[in-house]
Design a protein around this motif. Structure first.
Motif, mmCIF file in Angstrom:
data_model
loop_
_atom_site.group_PDB
_atom_site.id
_atom_site.type_symbol
_atom_site.label_atom_id
_atom_site.label_comp_id
_atom_site.label_asym_id
_atom_site.label_seq_id
_atom_site.Cartn_x
_atom_site.Cartn_y
_atom_site.Cartn_z
ATOM 1 N N ALA A 130 67.245 45.381 -25.476
ATOM 2 C CA ALA A 130 65.799 45.320 -25.264
ATOM 3 C C ALA A 130 65.496 44.346 -24.145
ATOM 4 C CB ALA A 130 65.088 44.877 -26.551
ATOM 5 N N GLY A 131 64.331 44.521 -23.510
ATOM 6 C CA GLY A 131 63.922 43.599 -22.466
ATOM 7 C C GLY A 131 64.145 44.172 -21.090
ATOM 8 N N VAL A 166 67.769 41.359 -24.296
ATOM 9 C CA VAL A 166 68.316 40.824 -25.523
ATOM 10 C C VAL A 166 69.604 41.555 -25.833
ATOM 11 C CG1 VAL A 166 67.896 40.449 -27.969
ATOM 12 C CG2 VAL A 166 65.998 40.325 -26.350
ATOM 13 N N VAL A 197 70.640 39.957 -31.178
ATOM 14 C CA VAL A 197 69.893 40.693 -32.200
ATOM 15 C C VAL A 197 70.437 40.378 -33.584
ATOM 16 C CG1 VAL A 197 69.395 43.006 -33.103
ATOM 17 C CG2 VAL A 197 69.216 42.562 -30.649
ATOM 18 N N MET A 220 69.092 37.102 -34.896
ATOM 19 C CA MET A 220 67.643 36.915 -34.975
ATOM 20 C C MET A 220 67.178 36.709 -36.410
ATOM 21 S SD MET A 220 65.979 39.742 -32.411
ATOM 22 C CE MET A 220 66.054 39.569 -30.634
ATOM 23 N N GLU A 271 61.408 37.087 -35.453
ATOM 24 C CA GLU A 271 61.772 37.400 -34.064
ATOM 25 C C GLU A 271 62.197 38.850 -33.935
ATOM 26 O OE1 GLU A 271 64.733 35.770 -30.496
ATOM 27 O OE2 GLU A 271 64.968 35.035 -32.571
ATOM 28 N N PHE A 272 62.961 39.360 -34.901
ATOM 29 C CA PHE A 272 63.422 40.743 -34.881
ATOM 30 C C PHE A 272 62.230 41.701 -34.913
ATOM 31 C CE2 PHE A 272 64.910 44.661 -36.856
ATOM 32 C CZ PHE A 272 66.117 44.893 -36.205
ATOM 33 N N GLU A 317 59.114 41.104 -34.040
ATOM 34 C CA GLU A 317 58.341 41.028 -32.804
ATOM 35 C C GLU A 317 59.033 41.763 -31.660
ATOM 36 O OE1 GLU A 317 57.806 36.899 -32.110
ATOM 37 O OE2 GLU A 317 56.156 36.695 -33.565
ATOM 38 N N THR A 318 60.354 41.793 -31.683
ATOM 39 C CA THR A 318 61.111 42.467 -30.625
ATOM 40 C C THR A 318 61.021 43.980 -30.732
ATOM 41 O OG1 THR A 318 62.670 40.615 -30.510
ATOM 42 C CG2 THR A 318 63.398 42.706 -29.553
ATOM 43 N N PHE A 319 61.047 44.505 -31.968
ATOM 44 C CA PHE A 319 61.191 45.948 -32.148
ATOM 45 C C PHE A 319 60.000 46.635 -32.811
ATOM 46 C CE2 PHE A 319 65.619 44.394 -32.003
ATOM 47 C CZ PHE A 319 66.105 45.175 -30.961
ATOM 48 N N PHE A 339 63.781 51.277 -24.632
ATOM 49 C CA PHE A 339 64.236 49.891 -24.719
ATOM 50 C C PHE A 339 65.583 49.738 -24.031
ATOM 51 C CE2 PHE A 339 62.064 47.415 -28.356
ATOM 52 C CZ PHE A 339 60.817 47.903 -27.999
#
Length: 651
Positions: free
Chosen positions: A459-460, A466, A471, A474, A478-479, A481-483, A631
């Motif tokens: 991701a990113g 990331v 991952v 995490m 945080e996980f 918010e990322t996905f 992603f």
């Protein structure tokens, strides 16, 4: 005792209460065993005899000595194939794998023979090295098999693909009349025989089913040979001059001589051959749908070692699984190992009857080449199938496959490259299969087993993405918010996916989201479905419901529809919402056009609510799959060139 009786006598008895017989272990009727076995022999014959021909010419053996080598080779090929396919104790992998003399040993054996003075003197030193190398392979088999963790799909897929592609020039050489002075690429007749045989095989497999389709290669070889004979291009003069019986006896040329240098060279050959055998075993396991483990590799290598030792005693050479016939198993879909055992019996018979061998040897090269093109390419296809399991979002795997295949094709297309390296390295650079296989193994170790394993970026943005290892470390917040952009509205799916850490690769991460989605309660899933925006909604076009929805719907132009199209879509979505109480969810990236979307939506109006609930979840899984691909594509520069509509990800 006939062939079927022999096979029945060595067939393991099925235990009372055991499950259904696997196709690999099925004993077919005697007639089919004979025909299928003969097909294997005909497809295999040219490759089986080429090694003794090359060796005999190189070290200065006479015609009678060459004939004896060919008979001995066929006789021992038959024994070796029976050992590998039938098996006993811990020897033989018990798969439909035919055994043949390895091409890897040709150059080293010629060097050994010439260093010992050539002729039968050189042959005796070769046999001494072959016997010791065979014993060494037999005893190191269980230790080599422990290295199976270094053979993930990225390695086995590369090796299988390389084997198939590297063999294609051999088929092409046969199609042009055979390697050497007999080759004539400009010959229209050679082209006609090769393409005609190939076309006949394809037509038979397209038109016929059942038995006829499975013997397409055999029919192609027989018809092609008969046509060539009728036109005066197939000759069987050698049949009249051949003996009826030719029995090979142990140490026919004298007692073997042992040279330390020759033994070391041949052991190196067998170690390299072990890599090729491992690839062939995995390829066959894929074809027959049988899982291959460490014990299977050990059994296959023990069979190689035993067969090689027997070869040294009975005036033959090092043995390995023949990739040519792996392709035939895939092409015909006949998975029974007893077919290979029958082929082994036929080869033993031919090895004892030189006249029969002379008839088979009369198959013209172009005819054999046409059939081989189909078989060898099929091996490569098996490699492609194995590579489909590889996580190519991980750029390291791209490097492994690209480098190993590239180097393999380099030395295959330019075999003279082997002359540019020291003598000890010629054995590696002299074979595209050897060089490519070793490269795949070493690069896999370097990238995946040496140093920290960070995994691919998932991701990113490039350079700021990331990685998979991050991952796995995490926290829940945080996980999520990322996905959380993979779905609309509620986050319970992402939270439950987090609980499945650690993820082995991006495939495992994708599956975690899918598993979480379908594990939710009916109420949770209903809340999720209701969070998705209507198709063609102004909220989407104005970006008020998320960038992901805008990207999804704009891919098919739903955010800028003409007025008549907008009215048709709005009418459909309103009717759907009134009928079921939740929005019409469709993965628009999987649809060809607005007309297709409208047709699908209208068809779904006739479903019951439960069915539509399930259909909506499936569509949400597809949408999440596309967003997950986004992603990965954003995080990995190597995927920036992929098509804008990624391959459909099934839930």
């Amino acid at each position: 005792m006939n062939a079927r009786a022999v096979l029945r006598s060595i067939r393991p008895q099925k235990k009372v209460g055991a499950g259904p017989t696997h196709p690999v272990d099925e004993v077919l009727p005697a007639g089919k065993l004979a025909v299928y076995g003969l097909q294997h022999v005909l497809a295999f014959y040219a490759g089986a005899v080429i090694v003794p021909i090359l060796l005999a010419n190189a070290i200065g053996l006479n015609q009678q000595e060459l004939i004896h080598l060919i008979n001995a080779d066929l006789f021992t090929c038959g024994i070796a194939s029976i050992i590998q396919s039938v098996g006993f104790w811990k020897v033989g992998v018990r798969l439909p794998l035919l055994q043949g003399v390895t091409f890897t040993a040709v150059s080293p054996m010629i060097a050994i023979g010439m260093a010992a003075g050539g002729g039968t003197d050189g042959l005796l030193v070769i046999y001494g090295a072959v016997i010791v190398a065979g014993l060494a392979t037999f005893f190191i088999a269980p230790y080599f098999s422990r290295l199976i963790r270094f053979f993930p799909p990225v390695v086995t897929g590369s090796v299988i693909t390389i084997i198939g592609i590297a063999l294609l020039p051999v088929a092409a050489a046969d199609a042009t009349g055979g390697a050497g002075p007999t080759s004539d690429p400009t010959s229209g007749r050679n082209l006609a025989y090769a393409l005609g045989t190939l076309a006949l095989i394809v037509v038979i497999q397209r038109v016929f089913k059942g038995f006829m389709a499975t013997v397409a290669v055999l029919i192609g070889l027989v018809v092609g040979t008969l046509v060539a004979w009728a036109l005066g291009d197939a000759h069987f003069d050698a049949v009249a001059g051949s003996d009826w019986v030719g029995v090979t006896t142990p140490f026919h040329f004298g007692w073997p001589q042992f040279s330390a240098a020759a033994i070391v060279s041949m052991i190196v050959v067998m170690l390299i051959t072990a890599v090729e055998t491992t690839g062939d075993v995995f390829a066959t396991g894929e074809i027959v749908e049988k899982r291959i483990g460490r014990t299977d590799i050990a059994r296959a290598l023990r069979a190689d070692g035993l067969a090689t030792t027997i070869g040294g005693v009975f005036n033959s050479f090092p043995y390995t699984c023949f990739a040519e016939n792996v392709g035939l198993v895939r092409l015909t879909r006949v998975k029974s190992r007893w077919v290979v055992a029958a082929a082994g019996l036929i080869m033993v018979f031919i090895g004892l009857l030189p006249k029969v061998g002379a008839i088979v040897a009369g198959i013209p090269h172009p005819v054999l080449g046409g059939a081989a093109l189909a078989m060898f390419a099929t091996v490569a296809v098996v490699g492609f199938q194995t590579l489909s399991k590889v996580d190519f979002h991980d750029h390291r795997n791209v490097v492994i496959v690209a480098t190993s295949v590239g180097l393999a094709m380099y030395v295959t297309a330019q075999p003279e490259v082997a002359q540019a390296v020291p003598g000890w390295a010629e054995i590696i650079f002299g074979s595209g299969i050897t060089l490519g296989s070793l490269t795949a193994i070493l690069l896999n170790i370097l990238f995946h087993h040496v140093g920290p394993d960070f995994g691919p970026a998932v991701a990113g943005q490039p350079g700021e993405g990331v990685r998979l290892d991050q991952v796995n470390q995490m926290g829940r917040t945080e996980f999520v918010e990322t996905f959380d952009g993979l779905f609309q509205g509620p986050r319970w799916m992402v939270e439950r996916a987090w609980e499945q850490r650690p993820f082995a690769d991006t495939h495992a991460l994708r599956r975690a989201f899918q598993d979480a989605l379908f594990s939710g309660s009916v109420e949770e899933q209903r809340e999720l479905i209701e969070a998705y925006p209507e198709l063609g909604s102004k909220l989407v076009s104005e970006g008020l419901v998320g960038e992901e929805s805008l990207r999804d719907q704009s891919s098919k132009g739903l955010t800028h529809l003409a007025e008549p199209d907008q009215e048709a879509l709005t009418s459909l979505t309103d009717a759907y919402h009134e009928r079921f109480g939740f929005p019409l969810v469709i993965s628009v990236r999987d649809s060809d056009s607005l007309d297709r979307i409208l047709a699908e939506g209208r068809a779904r109006l006739g479903n019951c609510e439960r069915q539509e609930h399930a259909a909506a979840l499936i569509e949400i899984a597809k949408i999440a799959g596309h967003r997950f691909d986004d992603f990965l594509r954003d995080a990995n520069p190597i995927h920036s060139a992929r098509t804008r509509n990624p391959i459909r990800s099934q839930p």
